[in-house]
Motif scaffolding. Sequence first.
Motif, PDB file in Angstrom:
ATOM      1  N   ALA A  52       0.855  -1.242  -0.005  1.00 15.91           N
ATOM      2  CA  ALA A  52      -0.084  -0.078  -0.177  1.00 15.91           C
ATOM      3  C   ALA A  52       0.991   1.310   0.029  1.00 15.91           C
ATOM      4  N   THR A  53       1.998   1.071   0.669  1.00 15.63           N
ATOM      5  CA  THR A  53       2.825   2.407   0.451  1.00 15.63           C
ATOM      6  C   THR A  53       4.098   2.137  -0.346  1.00 15.63           C
ATOM      7  N   ASN A 174       1.663   5.112  -6.337  1.00 14.88           N
ATOM      8  CA  ASN A 174       2.424   6.221  -5.723  1.00 14.88           C
ATOM      9  C   ASN A 174       3.358   6.718  -7.165  1.00 14.88           C
ATOM     10  N   ASP A 175       3.709   5.910  -8.085  1.00 14.82           N
ATOM     11  CA  ASP A 175       4.559   6.332  -9.317  1.00 14.82           C
ATOM     12  C   ASP A 175       3.456   7.323 -10.060  1.00 14.82           C
ATOM     13  N   THR A 195      -4.510  -3.267  -9.213  1.00 17.01           N
ATOM     14  CA  THR A 195      -5.409  -3.337 -10.336  1.00 17.01           C
ATOM     15  C   THR A 195      -5.479  -2.172 -11.044  1.00 17.01           C
ATOM     16  N   GLN A 196      -5.989  -1.968 -12.224  1.00 13.37           N
ATOM     17  CA  GLN A 196      -6.411  -0.875 -12.940  1.00 13.37           C
ATOM     18  C   GLN A 196      -7.255   0.036 -12.033  1.00 13.37           C
ATOM     19  N   ASP A 197      -8.089  -0.411 -10.975  1.00 17.87           N
ATOM     20  CA  ASP A 197      -8.930   0.286 -10.316  1.00 17.87           C
ATOM     21  C   ASP A 197      -8.313   0.873  -9.286  1.00 17.87           C
ATOM     22  N   ARG A 201      -8.121   4.886  -8.777  1.00 19.16           N
ATOM     23  CA  ARG A 201      -8.511   5.708  -7.560  1.00 19.16           C
ATOM     24  C   ARG A 201      -7.291   6.879  -7.151  1.00 19.16           C
ATOM     25  N   ALA A 202      -5.987   6.319  -7.559  1.00 15.65           N
ATOM     26  CA  ALA A 202      -4.951   7.042  -7.344  1.00 15.65           C
ATOM     27  C   ALA A 202      -4.933   8.355  -8.086  1.00 15.65           C
ATOM     28  N   VAL A 203      -4.984   8.170  -9.436  1.00 10.05           N
ATOM     29  CA  VAL A 203      -4.999   9.520 -10.404  1.00 10.05           C
ATOM     30  C   VAL A 203      -6.054   9.114 -11.452  1.00 10.05           C
ATOM     31  N   SER A 204      -7.196   9.690 -11.344  1.00  6.17           N
ATOM     32  CA  SER A 204      -8.424   9.634 -12.351  1.00  6.17           C
ATOM     33  C   SER A 204      -7.847   9.405 -13.837  1.00  6.17           C
TER      34      SER A 204
END
Length: 226
Positions: A52-53, A174-175, A195-197, A201-204
């Motif tokens: 996760a991190t 994070n990338d 996953t793609q999701d 969620r990180a960057v739309s």
Amino acid sequence: MAPDGGNAVRVLVFDLDGTLVPTMDDYADRAATLMAESFGTPFAQARKSYFATSGLPFERQLRQLYPGQDTDPVADRFEDWKDSYLSGIALSAAVAALLDGWRTAGYQVAISSNNLERYVERLARDWPVDCALGYRPAHGTDPGFAKGEPHFRALEQRFGIARSAFLFTGDSPNDAHIAHAAGVRFRALLTDAFTQDDFERAVSGTLTLSSLSELGGVLATVSAIG
């Protein structure tokens, strides 16, 4: 030399661990073992927290996961283990051929990693890349050197090419955050970890690759806004 402008992709920037070499599962196992031993976190939970991190230097991961605790000695143990582990890591023939082919086609190829500088430089010494940048922690008056703005700025100076001509490929959300914050086009390499999701969620709007070989098709069609 002032960087050239332009929107065509001219510099291919790659994350290292999980993107060019399949090290992340081994890292996660070792990190989770250390977190279980040092902080009492159940192994499965610790492993999940590591992923996760991921994309951050491990010392920063631990500080984020265990605020207020003395985490640096645990990070040191992880790095001591990694020094030996990485001595046995090699670039696969398939990935080496891709990198070599892109260089032959005229692209500059760079590595941007939050693995320690000495590891990145040692690993990439004989690889078909033009530049390999790693992580240096802040110390004294040295502000440190990390994946993200410091690396992209250094690559602009190294190649004399503006980041508008960069395409960064990495395997962690994070990338995606790093690229978005720096205004660099990005493609997410899908692995078993995310996953793609997760990237959405990180960057739309993050676009993904199922393999590095797909990048060749992207280079022919990628738009100025990526």
